[in-house]
Design a protein around this motif. Structure first.
Motif, PDB file in Angstrom:
ATOM      1  N   UNK B  82       0.817  -1.218   0.000  1.00  0.00           N
ATOM      2  CA  UNK B  82       0.000   0.000   0.000  1.00  0.00           C
ATOM      3  C   UNK B  82       0.843   1.257   0.000  1.00  0.00           C
ATOM      4  N   UNK B  83       2.027   1.152   0.595  1.00  0.00           N
ATOM      5  CA  UNK B  83       2.957   2.287   0.579  1.00  0.00           C
ATOM      6  C   UNK B  83       3.759   2.282  -0.719  1.00  0.00           C
ATOM      7  N   UNK B  84       4.332   1.117  -1.064  1.00  0.00           N
ATOM      8  CA  UNK B  84       5.248   1.065  -2.209  1.00  0.00           C
ATOM      9  C   UNK B  84       4.549   1.219  -3.552  1.00  0.00           C
ATOM     10  N   UNK B  85       3.265   0.953  -3.580  1.00  0.00           N
ATOM     11  CA  UNK B  85       2.510   1.214  -4.819  1.00  0.00           C
ATOM     12  C   UNK B  85       1.819   2.581  -4.745  1.00  0.00           C
ATOM     13  N   UNK B  86       2.179   3.354  -3.722  1.00  0.00           N
ATOM     14  CA  UNK B  86       1.671   4.732  -3.540  1.00  0.00           C
ATOM     15  C   UNK B  86       0.141   4.793  -3.479  1.00  0.00           C
ATOM     16  N   UNK B  88      -1.658   4.225  -0.246  1.00  0.00           N
ATOM     17  CA  UNK B  88      -2.105   4.755   1.056  1.00  0.00           C
ATOM     18  C   UNK B  88      -2.129   6.291   1.136  1.00  0.00           C
ATOM     19  N   UNK B  89      -1.054   6.984   0.692  1.00  0.00           N
ATOM     20  CA  UNK B  89      -1.092   8.457   0.851  1.00  0.00           C
ATOM     21  C   UNK B  89      -2.301   9.122   0.185  1.00  0.00           C
ATOM     22  N   UNK B  90      -2.670   8.761  -1.057  1.00  0.00           N
ATOM     23  CA  UNK B  90      -3.874   9.397  -1.618  1.00  0.00           C
ATOM     24  C   UNK B  90      -5.145   9.055  -0.850  1.00  0.00           C
ATOM     25  N   UNK B  91      -5.218   7.839  -0.276  1.00  0.00           N
ATOM     26  CA  UNK B  91      -6.420   7.498   0.508  1.00  0.00           C
ATOM     27  C   UNK B  91      -6.476   8.369   1.766  1.00  0.00           C
ATOM     28  N   UNK B 154       5.598  11.128   1.937  1.00  0.00           N
ATOM     29  CA  UNK B 154       5.726   9.683   1.689  1.00  0.00           C
ATOM     30  C   UNK B 154       5.467   9.376   0.218  1.00  0.00           C
ATOM     31  N   UNK B 155       4.410   9.973  -0.321  1.00  0.00           N
ATOM     32  CA  UNK B 155       4.047   9.733  -1.721  1.00  0.00           C
ATOM     33  C   UNK B 155       5.200  10.118  -2.650  1.00  0.00           C
ATOM     34  N   UNK B 156       5.789  11.284  -2.397  1.00  0.00           N
ATOM     35  CA  UNK B 156       6.873  11.765  -3.253  1.00  0.00           C
ATOM     36  C   UNK B 156       8.107  10.871  -3.123  1.00  0.00           C
ATOM     37  N   UNK B 157       8.462  10.519  -1.896  1.00  0.00           N
ATOM     38  CA  UNK B 157       9.685   9.724  -1.732  1.00  0.00           C
ATOM     39  C   UNK B 157       9.503   8.292  -2.237  1.00  0.00           C
ATOM     40  N   UNK B 158       8.285   7.756  -2.157  1.00  0.00           N
ATOM     41  CA  UNK B 158       8.047   6.408  -2.700  1.00  0.00           C
ATOM     42  C   UNK B 158       8.325   6.396  -4.202  1.00  0.00           C
ATOM     43  N   UNK B 265      -3.041   3.510  10.365  1.00  0.00           N
ATOM     44  CA  UNK B 265      -2.387   2.423  11.123  1.00  0.00           C
ATOM     45  C   UNK B 265      -1.416   1.664  10.216  1.00  0.00           C
ATOM     46  N   UNK B 266      -1.919   1.245   9.049  1.00  0.00           N
ATOM     47  CA  UNK B 266      -1.080   0.453   8.143  1.00  0.00           C
ATOM     48  C   UNK B 266       0.117   1.277   7.644  1.00  0.00           C
ATOM     49  N   UNK B 267      -0.171   2.503   7.222  1.00  0.00           N
ATOM     50  CA  UNK B 267       0.887   3.351   6.661  1.00  0.00           C
ATOM     51  C   UNK B 267       2.004   3.579   7.687  1.00  0.00           C
ATOM     52  N   UNK B 268       1.612   3.926   8.900  1.00  0.00           N
ATOM     53  CA  UNK B 268       2.625   4.282   9.903  1.00  0.00           C
ATOM     54  C   UNK B 268       3.419   3.072  10.367  1.00  0.00           C
TER      55      UNK B 268
END
Lengths: 48, 377
Positions: B82-86, B88-91, B154-158, B265-268
């Motif tokens: 969810x993080x590496x496919x970017x 979570x941040x938009x959600x 997070x979105x940008x750095x991913x 929760x998942x993102x952090x």
């Protein structure tokens, strides 16, 4: 050196983009306010 | 029996534990302490701290790809997608949109300039990071810490520098938690007492129609200008439309409540789990943290300086302190402005005025993120 040139280009473009959005936003806000006021006026005329 | 004991010991995490893990376990402990005892951004720092704890207990295989040692893959590997496919941040931006009231910004649209000016910190840090030997993509990702927006960072750095996601997220969220400590000295240094006591006029009322049309028009404009900003701006504005349209209350409540909580929760936890000692314990991480702090401070200063310019142009109708709220960090930065304003003048209520640049900063940092991604990805 190329990286610095690219960074400068990005910075300038970003600032111009933010300025465009800011000015557009001010215009948009005025336009939305005008539309809202027109809607209120029409409603007032209809009920009157 | 001794052999069995040795075999058992070598299968435990203790066998692979080294000083780096211990250092990171202490870091995890500090974050958890700050979250629970000091209540610094507990909803973020607690799961991040626990993620760091998990990542530095050896032998868990939580990050294992499917197929590693014939296994099905680790838990964090799957959640981490969810993080590496970017995703979570938009959600999270969807939830933020559902929680954000843009009426202070619509009532006083000139404050958008303050949200724009506060993004200067991103570019100042970008140049400094290049000078300190980071690559272009890394420098862009580090600079975005100055946007003071966790999901955006997070979105940008991913997308630009995935190996830096953990330290960048930690820096972004930590500095957001430290806004009440970082910002006030800069605000006081750059303003005079006469400027800080300025009382601003009460903003006009914003109509329902304005609030409904705003997310639609902003989405169209920003996404047409910067298509790469679509995931962040699009979701932010969609969430806001759910809130303002008046017919999707259940969806707005879900987006701004359960959904954002679950994803947070998942993102952090994943972000914390990126902080394994082997990956973060080197000098570059320290440089990154210092650059993030510089970006944050520079953004605050440029927001306040733009506030001073607006104060001068309007002949004293704008209190320059509200410029500091341009660095996103919603609503903490606006609260700091309120506190500083009241210290100078007990009759001054700047919170509502500071919310304008505060939410403008969210749009501004997401816009800059889209631009960096468009140029560097």
């Amino acid at each position: 050196m190329d990286d610095y040139v690219l960074a400068l280009e990005i910075t300038v473009i970003a600032l111009v983009t933010l300025m465009i959005i800011s000015f557009f936003f001010i215009g948009l806000s005025r336009a939305l306010q005008w539309i809202a006021n027109m809607g209120k006026k029409d409603k007032g005329e209809d009920s009157g | 029996v001794l052999e069995r004991i040795q075999e058992f010991f070598s299968s435990t995490g203790f066998a692979d534990l080294y000083w780096g893990h211990v250092v990171m376990l202490v870091v995890a402990g500090i974050l958890i302490y700050l979250a629970i005892k000091k209540r610094y951004e507990p909803l973020l720092l607690l799961p991040i701290g626990f993620g760091i704890l998990l990542a530095n207990l050896p032998g868990t295989g939580l990050w294992d790809d499917p197929g590693t040692n014939g296994g099905t893959g680790g838990l964090i590997y799957y959640i981490g997608q969810g993080v590496h496919l970017a995703i979570f941040p938009p959600i999270i931006f969807l939830g933020i949109g559902a929680l954000t009231d843009f009426s202070p910004l619509l009532a006083n649209p000139k404050t958008f300039f303050l949200g724009a000016a506060a993004q200067f910190g991103i570019f100042a840090a970008l140049f400094l990071a290049l000078a300190w030997g980071f690559g272009m993509n890394e420098a862009g990702s580090i600079g975005i810490i100055g946007g003071a927006d966790g999901p955006t960072a997070i979105y940008t750095s991913v997308l630009l520098a995935p190996h830096l996601v953990g330290p960048i997220a930690i820096a972004a969220y930590s500095y957001m938690a430290l806004v009440p400590i970082i910002q006030p000295p800069i605000m006081r240094l750059l303003t005079t007492k006469r400027e800080r006591v300025i009382v601003m006029e009460y903003p006009r009322e914003v109509s329902k129609m304005e609030l409904i049309l705003f997310p639609l028009v902003i989405t169209a404009l920003v996404v047409l200008l910067l298509p790469k900003a679509a995931p962040l701006i699009g979701m932010l504005m969609f969430g806001n439309l759910l809130r303002e349209c008046g017919v999707t209350e259940r969806l707005a409540v879900t987006a701004g409540g359960e959904l954002i909580n679950i994803v947070t929760i998942f993102l952090c936890v994943v972000v914390g789990a990126e902080m394994a000692a082997e990956q973060v314990l080197h000098f570059d991480t320290l440089k990154l943290l210092l650059l993030g702090l510089f970006a944050f401070g520079f953004g605050t200063a440029s927001g306040v300086l733009m506030g001073k310019l607006m104060c001068w142009l309007t002949k004293g109708k704008v209190n320059p302190l509200i410029g500091a709220a341009g660095v996103s960090a919603v609503p903490m930065a606006a609260r700091v402005v309120q506190v500083e304003g009241q210290k100078a003048n007990h009759q001054n209520y700047l919170l509502l005025h500071a919310m304008g640049p505060n939410v403008a900063g969210v749009i501004g940092s997401a816009t800059v993120a889209g631009l960096l991604i468009a140029f560097l990805q």
